[in-house]
Design a protein around this motif. Structure first.
Motif, PDB file in Angstrom:
ATOM      1  N   GLY A  41      43.690  56.669  37.679  1.00 11.29           N
ATOM      2  CA  GLY A  41      43.870  55.343  38.291  1.00 11.29           C
ATOM      3  C   GLY A  41      44.440  54.272  37.498  1.00 11.29           C
ATOM      4  N   LYS A  42      45.203  54.578  36.704  1.00 11.61           N
ATOM      5  CA  LYS A  42      45.982  53.564  36.015  1.00 11.61           C
ATOM      6  C   LYS A  42      46.710  52.629  36.845  1.00 11.61           C
ATOM      7  N   PHE A  43      47.328  53.197  37.724  1.00  9.31           N
ATOM      8  CA  PHE A  43      48.290  52.255  38.731  1.00  9.31           C
ATOM      9  C   PHE A  43      47.384  51.542  39.479  1.00  9.31           C
ATOM     10  N   VAL A  44      46.366  52.027  39.861  1.00 12.35           N
ATOM     11  CA  VAL A  44      45.373  51.068  40.543  1.00 12.35           C
ATOM     12  C   VAL A  44      44.637  49.963  39.894  1.00 12.35           C
ATOM     13  N   TYR A  45      44.322  50.098  38.613  1.00 14.51           N
ATOM     14  CA  TYR A  45      43.924  49.276  37.640  1.00 14.51           C
ATOM     15  C   TYR A  45      44.911  48.253  37.663  1.00 14.51           C
ATOM     16  N   ILE A  46      46.448  48.525  37.196  1.00 10.56           N
ATOM     17  CA  ILE A  46      47.298  47.831  36.971  1.00 10.56           C
ATOM     18  C   ILE A  46      47.737  46.682  38.215  1.00 10.56           C
ATOM     19  N   GLY A  47      47.597  47.477  39.427  1.00 11.05           N
ATOM     20  CA  GLY A  47      47.857  46.669  40.800  1.00 11.05           C
ATOM     21  C   GLY A  47      46.770  45.658  40.930  1.00 11.05           C
ATOM     22  N   ILE A  48      45.516  45.876  40.320  1.00 11.57           N
ATOM     23  CA  ILE A  48      44.414  44.832  40.498  1.00 11.57           C
ATOM     24  C   ILE A  48      44.749  43.570  39.533  1.00 11.57           C
ATOM     25  N   VAL A  49      45.408  44.279  38.304  1.00 10.84           N
ATOM     26  CA  VAL A  49      45.444  42.935  37.328  1.00 10.84           C
ATOM     27  C   VAL A  49      46.554  42.221  37.837  1.00 10.84           C
ATOM     28  N   PHE A  50      47.526  42.815  38.361  1.00 10.91           N
ATOM     29  CA  PHE A  50      48.787  42.038  38.777  1.00 10.91           C
ATOM     30  C   PHE A  50      48.705  40.962  39.780  1.00 10.91           C
ATOM     31  N   GLY A  51      47.686  41.425  40.772  1.00 18.69           N
ATOM     32  CA  GLY A  51      47.028  40.346  41.822  1.00 18.69           C
ATOM     33  C   GLY A  51      46.214  39.386  41.344  1.00 18.69           C
ATOM     34  N   LEU A  52      45.646  39.552  40.358  1.00 15.81           N
ATOM     35  CA  LEU A  52      44.787  38.586  39.485  1.00 15.81           C
ATOM     36  C   LEU A  52      45.698  37.629  38.631  1.00 15.81           C
ATOM     37  N   ALA A  53      46.857  38.231  38.132  1.00 15.81           N
ATOM     38  CA  ALA A  53      47.830  37.452  37.439  1.00 15.81           C
ATOM     39  C   ALA A  53      48.607  36.323  38.070  1.00 15.81           C
ATOM     40  N   LEU A  54      48.825  36.791  39.575  1.00 13.02           N
ATOM     41  CA  LEU A  54      49.523  36.070  40.416  1.00 13.02           C
ATOM     42  C   LEU A  54      48.559  34.574  40.601  1.00 13.02           C
ATOM     43  N   VAL A  55      47.255  34.590  40.631  1.00  6.66           N
ATOM     44  CA  VAL A  55      46.471  33.584  40.742  1.00  6.66           C
ATOM     45  C   VAL A  55      46.670  32.596  39.575  1.00  6.66           C
ATOM     46  N   LEU A  56      46.677  33.216  38.195  1.00  7.41           N
ATOM     47  CA  LEU A  56      46.641  32.693  37.090  1.00  7.41           C
ATOM     48  C   LEU A  56      48.252  31.944  37.005  1.00  7.41           C
ATOM     49  N   GLY A  57      49.086  32.646  37.312  1.00  5.11           N
ATOM     50  CA  GLY A  57      50.527  32.022  37.500  1.00  5.11           C
ATOM     51  C   GLY A  57      50.767  30.626  38.368  1.00  5.11           C
TER      52      GLY A  57
END
Length: 284
Positions: A233-249
């Motif tokens: 499930g690495k791609f799932v984890y990366i997808g979640i991190v990507f969504g959270l990073a959008l908020v930070l950016g």
């Protein structure tokens, strides 16, 4: 880009040379081909974007390579003089956090600014105002709610997500989680935000739109996390991190203050580590 100017125009000697060459090519072919200025503007724009993206990827890779080499070198050095490091989870986490997120990320970011002749003002940071603190609170709550919703959705759908290797160390020794609570505010949040939002997103913002820079920087931020994951499930984890990073950016661009995403990031991680410590020790 060679300066903090966000106008999209490069003024370095190399950039001026490219402009001169392009002008010569315009004159050479103008008499035989109906080439318009729009063509050359588009060509230069895409070239700038490719250079910006390439340098951003290089910065991210360099930071992780330098960080891991430094961690390994210092760790082996301490082991050689009789100080156990890699067999002690808390020492391993402390050393890697200080040297990777603190020294390497910060050092690579500041080194890049120095080598390119870009002033510190390129990184938009200041003491937070009351408005900044309000955005910080909303951002931290938003990230945590997004995590809860994503976790519930994955559980409902029966989709497995990978796990950060830090969690495995913490489950073996809960003190790892406790140590990471203050380190999240002191090093993890500031170090990662300086590199990915302050430098990389800022660098991309010179050639891309604001949201284009946010998306690309978030993609890089999410992608590098793959090296710290274990299990399926690495791609799932990366997808979640990507969504959270959008908020930070987005909060960085909205406030123009790197302190805001750094605090949001730190709070987000600290809450998770605090809950993990309480769970591991049976307090909840």
């Amino acid at each position: 880009m060679e300066t903090g100017d966000r106008s999209g125009i490069e003024t370095t000697p190399s950039a001026m040379a490219r402009t001169t060459n392009d002008s010569s090519m315009r004159q050479k072919y103008a008499a035989v081909l109906p080439i318009h200025d729009e063509f050359w503007m588009t060509r230069e724009t895409y070239a700038n974007r490719l250079r910006s993206l390439g340098s951003s990827v290089g910065i991210a890779v360099a930071a992780f390579v330098v960080g891991n080499v430094v961690v390994l070198g210092v760790g082996l050095g301490l082991e050689a003089i009789g100080v156990p490091i890699f067999s002690r989870p808390t020492r391993t986490i402390f050393l890697s956090t200080v040297l990777l997120q603190g020294v390497a990320f910060g050092g690579v970011a500041l080194g890049y600014l120095h080598l390119r002749g870009i002033g510190w003002e390129f990184i938009r940071v200041r003491v937070p105002t009351s408005r900044d603190l309000a955005v910080t609170a909303v951002g931290a709550v938003t990230l945590l709610l997004l995590l809860v919703v994503a976790s519930a959705l994955l559980s409902y759908l029966g989709i497995e997500s990978a796990q950060n290797q830090v969690v495995e160390l913490g489950e073996e020794n809960p003190l790892v989680f406790l140590l990471l609570v203050p380190l999240s505010f002191l090093l993890v949040g500031p170090g990662e935000e300086l590199l990915f939002r302050g430098l990389i997103q800022g660098r991309l913002g010179e050639s891309y739109s604001t949201w284009g820079a946010i998306v690309l920087a978030s993609g890089l931020f999410a992608a590098v996390h793959v090296f710290s994951l274990s299990g399926d499930g690495k791609f799932v984890y990366i997808g979640i991190v990507f969504g959270l990073a959008l908020v930070l950016g987005a909060t960085y661009e909205y406030t123009g203050n790197l302190t805001v995403p750094a605090l949001i990031h730190g709070a987000y991680n600290a809450v998770q580590f605090a809950v993990a410590y309480l769970t591991a020790t049976g307090a909840v």
